[in-house]
Write a protein that holds these residues in place. Structure first.
Motif, PDB file in Angstrom:
ATOM      1  N   TYR A  67     -29.876  24.439  26.747  1.00 47.56           N
ATOM      2  CA  TYR A  67     -30.054  23.693  25.268  1.00 47.56           C
ATOM      3  C   TYR A  67     -30.140  22.676  25.188  1.00 47.56           C
ATOM      4  CZ  TYR A  67     -25.772  26.783  25.494  1.00 47.56           C
ATOM      5  OH  TYR A  67     -25.053  28.094  25.179  1.00 47.56           O
ATOM      6  N   TYR A  82     -30.203  20.549  28.107  1.00 47.93           N
ATOM      7  CA  TYR A  82     -29.450  20.359  29.267  1.00 47.93           C
ATOM      8  C   TYR A  82     -29.682  22.089  29.694  1.00 47.93           C
ATOM      9  CZ  TYR A  82     -24.913  21.470  32.150  1.00 47.93           C
ATOM     10  OH  TYR A  82     -24.162  21.854  33.701  1.00 47.93           O
ATOM     11  N   VAL A 113     -29.477  25.281  31.694  1.00 48.39           N
ATOM     12  CA  VAL A 113     -27.793  25.823  31.636  1.00 48.39           C
ATOM     13  C   VAL A 113     -28.188  27.627  32.283  1.00 48.39           C
ATOM     14  CG1 VAL A 113     -26.241  27.151  31.292  1.00 48.39           C
ATOM     15  CG2 VAL A 113     -26.934  25.309  29.810  1.00 48.39           C
ATOM     16  N   LYS A 158     -16.612  29.531  37.786  1.00 50.15           N
ATOM     17  CA  LYS A 158     -16.277  27.924  37.269  1.00 50.15           C
ATOM     18  C   LYS A 158     -16.522  27.663  35.828  1.00 50.15           C
ATOM     19  CE  LYS A 158     -18.941  23.866  39.274  1.00 50.15           C
ATOM     20  NZ  LYS A 158     -18.883  22.785  40.297  1.00 50.15           N
ATOM     21  N   LYS A 185     -20.985  30.951  31.622  1.00 49.31           N
ATOM     22  CA  LYS A 185     -20.986  32.902  31.661  1.00 49.31           C
ATOM     23  C   LYS A 185     -20.943  32.864  30.034  1.00 49.31           C
ATOM     24  CE  LYS A 185     -16.576  32.326  32.999  1.00 49.31           C
ATOM     25  NZ  LYS A 185     -17.100  30.538  32.797  1.00 49.31           N
ATOM     26  N   SER A 186     -20.905  32.018  29.014  1.00 51.31           N
ATOM     27  CA  SER A 186     -20.512  32.333  27.438  1.00 51.31           C
ATOM     28  C   SER A 186     -22.126  32.490  27.052  1.00 51.31           C
ATOM     29  CB  SER A 186     -19.989  31.752  26.746  1.00 51.31           C
ATOM     30  OG  SER A 186     -18.423  31.741  27.255  1.00 51.31           O
ATOM     31  N   THR A 187     -22.707  32.116  27.209  1.00 45.77           N
ATOM     32  CA  THR A 187     -24.455  31.083  27.465  1.00 45.77           C
ATOM     33  C   THR A 187     -24.871  32.618  27.951  1.00 45.77           C
ATOM     34  OG1 THR A 187     -23.704  29.178  27.656  1.00 45.77           O
ATOM     35  CG2 THR A 187     -25.881  29.642  27.879  1.00 45.77           C
ATOM     36  N   ARG A 202     -24.086  35.094  24.878  1.00 44.24           N
ATOM     37  CA  ARG A 202     -24.952  35.198  24.251  1.00 44.24           C
ATOM     38  C   ARG A 202     -26.350  35.635  23.633  1.00 44.24           C
ATOM     39  NH1 ARG A 202     -22.794  28.897  23.171  1.00 44.24           N
ATOM     40  NH2 ARG A 202     -20.995  29.665  24.171  1.00 44.24           N
ATOM     41  N   GLU A 253     -13.302  36.364  28.075  1.00 38.34           N
ATOM     42  CA  GLU A 253     -12.595  35.882  28.226  1.00 38.34           C
ATOM     43  C   GLU A 253     -11.239  36.442  27.631  1.00 38.34           C
ATOM     44  OE1 GLU A 253     -11.754  31.416  29.494  1.00 38.34           O
ATOM     45  OE2 GLU A 253     -14.358  32.155  29.760  1.00 38.34           O
TER      46      GLU A 253
HETATM   47  N1  LIG Z   1     -24.307  24.387  22.110  1.00 41.59           N
HETATM   48  C1  LIG Z   1     -24.194  23.761  22.814  1.00 41.59           C
HETATM   49  N2  LIG Z   1     -25.190  22.887  22.759  1.00 41.59           N
HETATM   50  C2  LIG Z   1     -25.147  22.026  23.612  1.00 41.59           C
HETATM   51  N3  LIG Z   1     -24.378  22.532  24.956  1.00 41.59           N
HETATM   52  C3  LIG Z   1     -23.293  23.104  25.286  1.00 41.59           C
HETATM   53  C4  LIG Z   1     -23.192  24.123  24.149  1.00 41.59           C
HETATM   54  N4  LIG Z   1     -22.799  25.199  24.526  1.00 41.59           N
HETATM   55  C5  LIG Z   1     -22.334  25.232  25.933  1.00 41.59           C
HETATM   56  N5  LIG Z   1     -23.185  23.739  26.371  1.00 41.59           N
HETATM   57  C6  LIG Z   1     -22.962  23.835  27.619  1.00 41.59           C
HETATM   58  O1  LIG Z   1     -23.962  24.840  28.380  1.00 41.59           O
HETATM   59  C7  LIG Z   1     -23.177  24.636  30.030  1.00 41.59           C
HETATM   60  C8  LIG Z   1     -22.507  26.707  29.890  1.00 41.59           C
HETATM   61  O2  LIG Z   1     -21.673  26.939  28.428  1.00 41.59           O
HETATM   62  P1  LIG Z   1     -21.010  27.697  28.825  1.00 41.59           P
HETATM   63  O3  LIG Z   1     -19.875  28.060  27.166  1.00 41.59           O
HETATM   64  O4  LIG Z   1     -22.156  29.254  28.782  1.00 41.59           O
HETATM   65  O5  LIG Z   1     -19.721  28.134  29.857  1.00 41.59           O
HETATM   66  P2  LIG Z   1     -19.171  28.825  29.813  1.00 41.59           P
HETATM   67  O6  LIG Z   1     -19.012  29.499  31.992  1.00 41.59           O
HETATM   68  O7  LIG Z   1     -18.540  30.128  29.454  1.00 41.59           O
HETATM   69  O8  LIG Z   1     -17.386  27.994  30.593  1.00 41.59           O
HETATM   70  P3  LIG Z   1     -16.166  27.947  30.522  1.00 41.59           P
HETATM   71  O9  LIG Z   1     -15.557  29.313  31.611  1.00 41.59           O
HETATM   72  O10 LIG Z   1     -15.371  26.910  30.313  1.00 41.59           O
HETATM   73  O11 LIG Z   1     -16.162  29.155  29.050  1.00 41.59           O
HETATM   74  C9  LIG Z   1     -21.725  23.408  29.704  1.00 41.59           C
HETATM   75  O12 LIG Z   1     -22.165  22.544  30.437  1.00 41.59           O
HETATM   76  C10 LIG Z   1     -21.332  23.472  28.502  1.00 41.59           C
HETATM   77  O13 LIG Z   1     -21.341  21.719  27.705  1.00 41.59           O
END
Ligand SMILES: Nc1ncnc2c1ncn2[C@@H]1O[C@H](COP(=O)(O)OP(=O)(O)OP(=O)(O)O)[C@@H](O)[C@H]1O
Length: 262
Positions: free
Chosen positions: A16, A19, A21, A40, A45-47, A50, A168
């Motif tokens: 992002y 940042y 990931v 964690k 995971k969601s990234t 997507r 989830e």
């Molecule tokens: N649109 C965005 N812009 C900037 N950073 C983002 C965006 N979406 C997610 N992030 C950051 O990217 C990282 C991964 O987010 P993601 O949602 O993929 O995590 P996750 O493993 O699905 O988390 P959770 O278990 O809490 O749902 C996190 O640090 C989050 O803050």
């Protein structure tokens, strides 16, 4: 001869703005698998989901759907193969449950077309199959979280995709609905559907998965059968807590260490 994976992710990098990931992640999903993805909060995971759905643009690496670059597919072509069931779903209009489920047909009937008798019949069959036909005339917005999740599963069935990606799926569901939803995933898997689901519950991953994948530092940490991957060491590595795996009637359970103050 080994079949080609449905989804193949190779050396995937994604950031992002400001940042990063994903740091060179490799992942495969094969026909008939039920894969639970653990990691964690914020690990990506969601990234990853997507990116697989073609909703984000990767920095580097490959994402293949049936051996072809995801970018070469139109959105409706992806939807004919993968149904996505998001974690939360709020809709701006007061659609009925039946309307919501019919919307699963949008990729087949076109955005502005009216649903045919066949589309409506498909939606009713899906509601029946999930066991929520009695909700069909209720406003979707007035359902509980668990009922909404079941409706989204019915909508995914009407899409006629054979691979389901669930972010989830049990989040916010009461204990009974969690177990009923897992049971539903299990029976759909036995019918030949393929699942990729994220979860924060090692026990759920052990109950309903053919393979468990753990994610850390933007990469895959481990992948294998539930009992191979979910070990006290892995729980400690991923979540920084102590836990042991015990067995009840041959079923593994994850029991965290917890000192009682009350
Ligand atoms: N649109 C965005 N812009 C900037 N950073 C983002 C965006 N979406 C997610 N992030 C950051 O990217 C990282 C991964 O987010 P993601 O949602 O993929 O995590 P996750 O493993 O699905 O988390 P959770 O278990 O809490 O749902 C996190 O640090 C989050 O803050």
């Amino acid at each position: 001869m080994e079949l080609k994976p449905i989804i193949e992710v190779k050396n995937l990098h994604f950031s992002y703005p400001k940042y990063k990931v994903l740091h060179g992640l490799d992942f495969e999903l094969h026909q008939g698998e039920v894969v639970s993805l653990l990691g964690k909060n914020g690990c990506g995971k969601s990234t990853l989901i997507r990116l697989i759905l073609g909703l984000l643009k990767k920095d580097q690496g490959e994402i293949l759907l049936h051996d072809k670059d995801i970018k070469s597919y139109k959105q409706n072509e992806i939807a004919s193969q993968i149904a996505y069931i998001p974690q939360y779903h709020n809709v701006p209009f007061n659609y009925s449950v039946l309307d919501m489920v019919v919307m699963g047909r949008v990729f087949k009937m076109g955005l502005f077309a009216s649903p045919s008798k066949h589309d409506i019949a498909m939606a009713k069959i899906a509601l029946e199959k999930i066991g929520i036909a009695d909700l069909q005339n209720k406003p979707f917005g007035q359902l509980s979280g668990g009922q909404k999740q079941m409706v989204l599963l019915a909508r995914a069935l009407t899409q006629e995709a054979k691979t389901f990606i669930m972010d989830e799926p049990v989040s916010g569901l009461d204990y009974g609905n969690q177990i009923r939803l897992l049971q539903m995933i299990n029976s759909l898997a036995q019918e030949g559907y393929t699942f990729l689901k994220t979860t924060h519950y090692p026990d759920h991953a052990m109950m309903v998965s053919s393979r468990v994948v753990s994610m850390k530092d933007g990469k895959i940490l481990s992948s294998g059968s539930p009992t191979e991957v979910i070990t006290p060491e892995m729980i400690n590595n991923l979540y920084n807590i102590e836990a042991e795996i015990v067995h009840h009637n041959n079923n593994p359970l994850c029991v965290p260490s917890f000192s009682k103050g009350i």
